[in-house]
Enzyme design. Structure first.
Site, PDB file in Angstrom:
ATOM      1  CG  HIS A   1      -2.087  -0.894   1.115  1.00  0.00           C
ATOM      2  ND1 HIS A   1      -3.217  -0.754   1.870  1.00  0.00           N
ATOM      3  CD2 HIS A   1      -2.305  -1.955   0.305  1.00  0.00           C
ATOM      4  CE1 HIS A   1      -4.088  -1.698   1.545  1.00  0.00           C
ATOM      5  NE2 HIS A   1      -3.552  -2.448   0.596  1.00  0.00           N
TER       6      HIS A   1
ATOM      7  CE1 TYR B   1      -4.940   4.006   8.828  1.00  0.00           C
ATOM      8  CE2 TYR B   1      -5.566   3.809  11.129  1.00  0.00           C
ATOM      9  CZ  TYR B   1      -4.760   3.435  10.073  1.00  0.00           C
ATOM     10  OH  TYR B   1      -3.771   2.491  10.262  1.00  0.00           O
TER      11      TYR B   1
ATOM     12  N   PRO C   1      -3.811   0.570  18.744  1.00  0.00           N
ATOM     13  CG  PRO C   1      -5.688  -0.702  18.223  1.00  0.00           C
ATOM     14  CD  PRO C   1      -5.013  -0.028  19.356  1.00  0.00           C
TER      15      PRO C   1
ATOM     16  CE  LYS D   1       4.553   3.392  13.219  1.00  0.00           C
ATOM     17  NZ  LYS D   1       4.297   2.763  11.920  1.00  0.00           N
TER      18      LYS D   1
ATOM     19  CE1 TYR E   1      -0.817   3.835   9.472  1.00  0.00           C
ATOM     20  CE2 TYR E   1       0.081   3.016   7.401  1.00  0.00           C
ATOM     21  CZ  TYR E   1      -0.868   2.954   8.407  1.00  0.00           C
ATOM     22  OH  TYR E   1      -1.850   1.999   8.364  1.00  0.00           O
TER      23      TYR E   1
HETATM   24  P1  RFL Z   1       2.062 -11.523  21.774  1.00  0.00           P
HETATM   25  O1  RFL Z   1       1.601 -11.635  20.362  1.00  0.00           O
HETATM   26  O2  RFL Z   1       1.084 -11.116  22.800  1.00  0.00           O
HETATM   27  O3  RFL Z   1       2.711 -12.923  22.167  1.00  0.00           O
HETATM   28  C1  RFL Z   1       3.076 -13.229  23.495  1.00  0.00           C
HETATM   29  C2  RFL Z   1       2.988 -14.728  23.673  1.00  0.00           C
HETATM   30  O4  RFL Z   1       3.395 -15.063  25.003  1.00  0.00           O
HETATM   31  C3  RFL Z   1       2.477 -16.005  25.528  1.00  0.00           C
HETATM   32  N1  RFL Z   1       2.508 -15.915  27.008  1.00  0.00           N
HETATM   33  C4  RFL Z   1       3.174 -16.770  27.789  1.00  0.00           C
HETATM   34  N2  RFL Z   1       3.912 -17.861  27.510  1.00  0.00           N
HETATM   35  C5  RFL Z   1       4.436 -18.544  28.558  1.00  0.00           C
HETATM   36  N3  RFL Z   1       4.257 -18.167  29.862  1.00  0.00           N
HETATM   37  C6  RFL Z   1       3.540 -17.099  30.193  1.00  0.00           C
HETATM   38  N4  RFL Z   1       3.369 -16.729  31.468  1.00  0.00           N
HETATM   39  C7  RFL Z   1       2.953 -16.321  29.127  1.00  0.00           C
HETATM   40  N5  RFL Z   1       2.187 -15.223  29.083  1.00  0.00           N
HETATM   41  C8  RFL Z   1       1.927 -14.993  27.808  1.00  0.00           C
HETATM   42  C9  RFL Z   1       1.145 -15.619  24.923  1.00  0.00           C
HETATM   43  O5  RFL Z   1       0.210 -16.691  24.941  1.00  0.00           O
HETATM   44  C10 RFL Z   1       1.572 -15.232  23.510  1.00  0.00           C
HETATM   45  O6  RFL Z   1       1.546 -16.327  22.633  1.00  0.00           O
HETATM   46  O7  RFL Z   1       3.303 -10.499  21.896  1.00  0.00           O
HETATM   47  P2  RFL Z   1       4.478 -10.200  20.854  1.00  0.00           P
HETATM   48  O8  RFL Z   1       5.063 -11.463  20.307  1.00  0.00           O
HETATM   49  O9  RFL Z   1       5.343  -9.222  21.533  1.00  0.00           O
HETATM   50  O10 RFL Z   1       3.743  -9.508  19.618  1.00  0.00           O
HETATM   51  C11 RFL Z   1       3.102  -8.256  19.749  1.00  0.00           C
HETATM   52  C12 RFL Z   1       1.909  -8.148  18.797  1.00  0.00           C
HETATM   53  O11 RFL Z   1       1.105  -9.301  18.939  1.00  0.00           O
HETATM   54  C13 RFL Z   1       1.073  -6.879  19.038  1.00  0.00           C
HETATM   55  O12 RFL Z   1       1.917  -5.786  19.298  1.00  0.00           O
HETATM   56  C14 RFL Z   1       0.183  -6.515  17.832  1.00  0.00           C
HETATM   57  O13 RFL Z   1      -0.773  -7.501  17.606  1.00  0.00           O
HETATM   58  C15 RFL Z   1      -0.494  -5.166  18.055  1.00  0.00           C
HETATM   59  N6  RFL Z   1      -1.418  -4.806  16.969  1.00  0.00           N
HETATM   60  C16 RFL Z   1      -0.948  -4.239  15.772  1.00  0.00           C
HETATM   61  N7  RFL Z   1       0.365  -4.064  15.580  1.00  0.00           N
HETATM   62  C17 RFL Z   1       0.833  -3.572  14.378  1.00  0.00           C
HETATM   63  O14 RFL Z   1       2.049  -3.388  14.243  1.00  0.00           O
HETATM   64  N8  RFL Z   1      -0.012  -3.268  13.337  1.00  0.00           N
HETATM   65  C18 RFL Z   1      -1.347  -3.443  13.447  1.00  0.00           C
HETATM   66  O15 RFL Z   1      -2.044  -3.213  12.461  1.00  0.00           O
HETATM   67  C19 RFL Z   1      -1.872  -3.901  14.713  1.00  0.00           C
HETATM   68  N9  RFL Z   1      -3.192  -4.084  14.882  1.00  0.00           N
HETATM   69  C20 RFL Z   1      -2.797  -5.001  17.121  1.00  0.00           C
HETATM   70  C21 RFL Z   1      -3.660  -4.622  16.046  1.00  0.00           C
HETATM   71  C22 RFL Z   1      -3.329  -5.574  18.277  1.00  0.00           C
HETATM   72  C23 RFL Z   1      -4.689  -5.745  18.390  1.00  0.00           C
HETATM   73  N10 RFL Z   1      -5.164  -6.363  19.591  1.00  0.00           N
HETATM   74  C24 RFL Z   1      -6.103  -7.397  19.626  1.00  0.00           C
HETATM   75  C25 RFL Z   1      -4.464  -6.111  20.837  1.00  0.00           C
HETATM   76  C26 RFL Z   1      -5.023  -4.786  16.146  1.00  0.00           C
HETATM   77  C27 RFL Z   1      -5.549  -5.319  17.325  1.00  0.00           C
HETATM   78  C28 RFL Z   1      -7.040  -5.429  17.403  1.00  0.00           C
HETATM   79  C1  PHB Z   2      -5.651  -4.232  10.903  1.00  0.00           C
HETATM   80  O1  PHB Z   2      -5.738  -4.489   9.692  1.00  0.00           O
HETATM   81  O2  PHB Z   2      -5.978  -5.052  11.780  1.00  0.00           O
HETATM   82  C2  PHB Z   2      -5.184  -2.880  11.317  1.00  0.00           C
HETATM   83  C3  PHB Z   2      -4.728  -1.996  10.357  1.00  0.00           C
HETATM   84  C4  PHB Z   2      -4.296  -0.729  10.746  1.00  0.00           C
HETATM   85  C5  PHB Z   2      -4.327  -0.384  12.077  1.00  0.00           C
HETATM   86  C6  PHB Z   2      -4.777  -1.269  13.032  1.00  0.00           C
HETATM   87  C7  PHB Z   2      -5.203  -2.540  12.662  1.00  0.00           C
HETATM   88  O3  PHB Z   2      -3.924   0.876  12.427  1.00  0.00           O
END
Ligand code: RFL
Ligand code: PHB
Length: 391
Positions: free
Chosen positions: A72, A201, A293, A297, A385
Site C-alpha cells: 500500500h 481511517y 492500534p 505500530k 506510518y
Molecule cells: P504476543 O503476540 O502477545 O505474544 C506473546 C505470547 O506469550 C504467551 N505468554 C506466555 N507464555 C508462557 N508463559 C507465560 N506466562 C505467558 N504469558 C503470555 C502468549 O500466549 C503469547 O503467545 O506479543 P508479541 O510477540 O510481543 O507480539 C506483539 C503483537 O502481537 C502486538 O503488538 C500486535 O498484535 C499489536 N497490533 C498491531 N500491531 C501492528 O504493528 N499493526 C497493526 O495493524 C496492529 N493491529 C494489534 C492490532 C493488536 C490488536 N489487539 C487485539 C491487541 C489490532 C488489534 C485489534
Molecule cells: C488491521 O488491519 O488489523 C489494522 C490496520 C491498521 C491499524 C490497526 C489494525 O492501524
C-alpha cells in the site's frame, strides 16, 4: 534441559527471535503458555513496516508474504464526510507499507521453526524465570503435571503484556508509564471484498472507524466503542449499520457486508516498562510496551526490538562483544517512545473522546484541517506510518 537462550512466549517476537538466532547457530527453547491452535487463531495486526518485512526476509520466512501480501502506497483519512489521501510513497521518497496478517506471520514462523527442528513447547504452565541477575539463569515450567527446568545463558521475555517475565524485574528497578483510553475497538473479520484498495481511517461524528483488509477477498473493519460493551452485544447487523453510519457516503454505499468470521473487542492502552533489560533477562515486544492500534505500530515495535536483541546476542556469541546487549534497552526504548508518541497522536486525532469539551473538539478539527492542507504535516504522518529507521 540446557540451551543458550530461553525464550518465553511463541508470539511473533518469540518465534522471530528464535528463528533469527537459529540461522546464526544459536540454540533456543521457546516456552508458550497456550496451545498452538489458540496462538494461530488470534486475529491481530495487519500492517507491516518495511523494516519488519526486511527482518522476515532475513529470517527466511518471506516466500508466502512475497506471493500474497499487498503493498500500500497510501491511505485515506476521512473527516466530516470528506476523504483525503495521504500519499505515503510520494511523501517518503518511495516507502510503502505491506498488508499481511499477523496470523499468517505466526503460521510462517511456526512452519520455519518446525522445518529446522526448533523446540517450541506449548501449553507450558507456571513458566517462571529465576536468577536472572546472576550468571546462571534458568526457567521453570510445568507440563502434564511434571516440573521442568531450562538452564540457559539468557532469558528473552517475549510473553506479551500479560506475561510473567516483566514481574522478574524488581519493583525498585522497574518504571512503568501508562495511558488508558476511555474506549475500545470492536473488530470484525469477514470474507467480503474490501470497500477500498487502501485503508480508510475515519473520524466521524459517531466516533472512529477503520476499514482494513487481509486480502482482496477478506476485510477487517473496526469501530470505536465504549469500554463496557461486550462482543455478545454486537450482532453482525449492528456492526455493519454502525460502520456504514460512520463512513463517508460514497464508501458507505459501496460497502459489501457478509457474515463475520471473527469479532472481538480490544481496549486501547499506551504502556512502557523501563528498562527492557535486567541482568540476563531481556524484554521484547508487548512484554515491554503496548500502543493503541491506531498507528499500526505494536507488531512493528516487536520486530524492531527483536532486530536489536538478535544483533546483540549474535555479536555476543560470535565475538564475545557484549556492547549490543548493554545498549539494547536504551536503543530499543528510543524507538519505542517515538512509536508511543505517534500512536497516541493518531489516537487523539481520530477518536471521539467522551470527556472532550467543545474547545477540544474544535482543536481536533483544526488539526485535521491542517493535516489535509499542509504537506509538512502529511510528511510527518507518512514517515512515522511507514516506520522510522532502526538506529
Ligand atoms: P504476543 O503476540 O502477545 O505474544 C506473546 C505470547 O506469550 C504467551 N505468554 C506466555 N507464555 C508462557 N508463559 C507465560 N506466562 C505467558 N504469558 C503470555 C502468549 O500466549 C503469547 O503467545 O506479543 P508479541 O510477540 O510481543 O507480539 C506483539 C503483537 O502481537 C502486538 O503488538 C500486535 O498484535 C499489536 N497490533 C498491531 N500491531 C501492528 O504493528 N499493526 C497493526 O495493524 C496492529 N493491529 C494489534 C492490532 C493488536 C490488536 N489487539 C487485539 C491487541 C489490532 C488489534 C485489534
Ligand atoms: C488491521 O488491519 O488489523 C489494522 C490496520 C491498521 C491499524 C490497526 C489494525 O492501524
Amino acid at each position: 534441559m540446557k540451551t543458550q537462550v530461553c525464550i518465553v512466549g511463541a508470539g511473533p517476537s518469540g518465534l522471530l527471535l528464535s528463528q533469527l538466532l537459529h540461522l546464526r547457530g544459536i540454540a533456543s527453547v521457546v516456552l508458550e503458555r497456550r496451545s498452538r491452535a489458540h496462538v494461530m487463531g488470534r486475529i491481530r495486526a495487519g500492517v507491516l513496516e518495511r523494516g519488519m518485512v526486511a527482518l522476515l526476509r532475513e529470517a527466511g520466512v518471506n516466500a508466502r508474504l512475497d506471493r500474497e501480501a499487498l503493498v500500500h502506497e497510501g491511505l485515506d483519512i476521512a473527516f466530516d464526510g470528506r476523504r483525503h489521501r495521504i500519499d505515503l510513497a510520494a511523501l517518503t521518497g518511495g516507502a510503502a507499507v505491506t498488508v499481511y496478517g499477523q496470523t499468517e506471520i505466526q503460521r510462517d514462523l511456526f512452519e520455519a521453526r518446525d522445518a529446522t527442528g526448533g523446540i517450541v513447547i506449548d501449553e507450558a504452565e507456571d513458566v517462571m524465570p529465576h536468577e536472572v541477575d546472576g550468571d546462571a539463569p534458568y526457567v521453570t515450567y510445568r507440563k502434564y503435571g511434571v516440573e521442568h527446568r531450562v538452564d540457559c545463558d539468557f532469558v528473552a521475555g517475549c510473553d506479551g503484556y500479560h506475561g510473567v517475565c516483566r514481574t522478574a524485574i524488581p519493583n525498585q528497578v522497574l518504571k512503568t508509564f501508562e495511558r488508558v483510553y476511555p474506549f475500545g475497538w470492536m473488530g470484525l473479520l469477514a470474507d467480503v471484498p474490501p470497500v477500498s484498495d487502501e485503508l480508510i481511517y475515519v473520524n466521524s461524528a459517531r466516533g472512529f472507524a477503520l476499514c482494513s483488509m487481509r486480502s482482496p477477498t477478506r476485510s477487517r473493519y473496526y469501530v470505536q466503542c465504549p469500554l463496557e460493551e461486550r462482543v455478545e452485544d454486537w450482532s453482525d447487523d449492528r456492526f455493519w449499520t454502525e460502520l456504514i453510519g460512520r463512513l463517508p457516503a460514497d464508501a458507505g454505499a459501496r460497502l459489501v457486508t457478509g457474515p463475520s468470521i471473527e469479532k472481538s473487542i480490544a481496549p486501547l492502552r499506551s504502556f512502557v516498562a523501563e528498562p527492557m533489560r535486567h541482568g540476563r533477562l531481556f524484554l521484547a515486544g508487548d512484554a515491554a510496551h503496548i500502543v493503541p492500534p491506531t498507528g499500526a505500530k505494536g507488531l512493528n515495535l516487536a520486530a524492531s526490538d527483536v532486530h536489536f536483541l538478535s544483533r546483540g546476542l549474535i555479536a555476543y556469541y560470535q565475538t564475545g562483544d557484549d556492547r549490543g546487549l548493554s545498549e539494547y534497552s536504551e536503543k530499543a526504548l528510543r524507538r519505542v517512545w517515538k512509536a508511543v508518541r505517534f500512536s497516541w497522536w493518531m489516537t487523539r486525532l481520530l477518536h471521539h473522546f467522551p470527556e472532550d469539551s467543545p474547545f477540544d473538539r474544535r482543536v481536533q478539527a483544526a488539526e485535521l484541517e491542517y493535516l489535509f492542507t499542509s504537506k509538512a504535516a502529511q510528511t510527518a504522518l507518512a514517515e512515522n506510518y511507514v516506520g522510522l529507521p532502526y538506529e
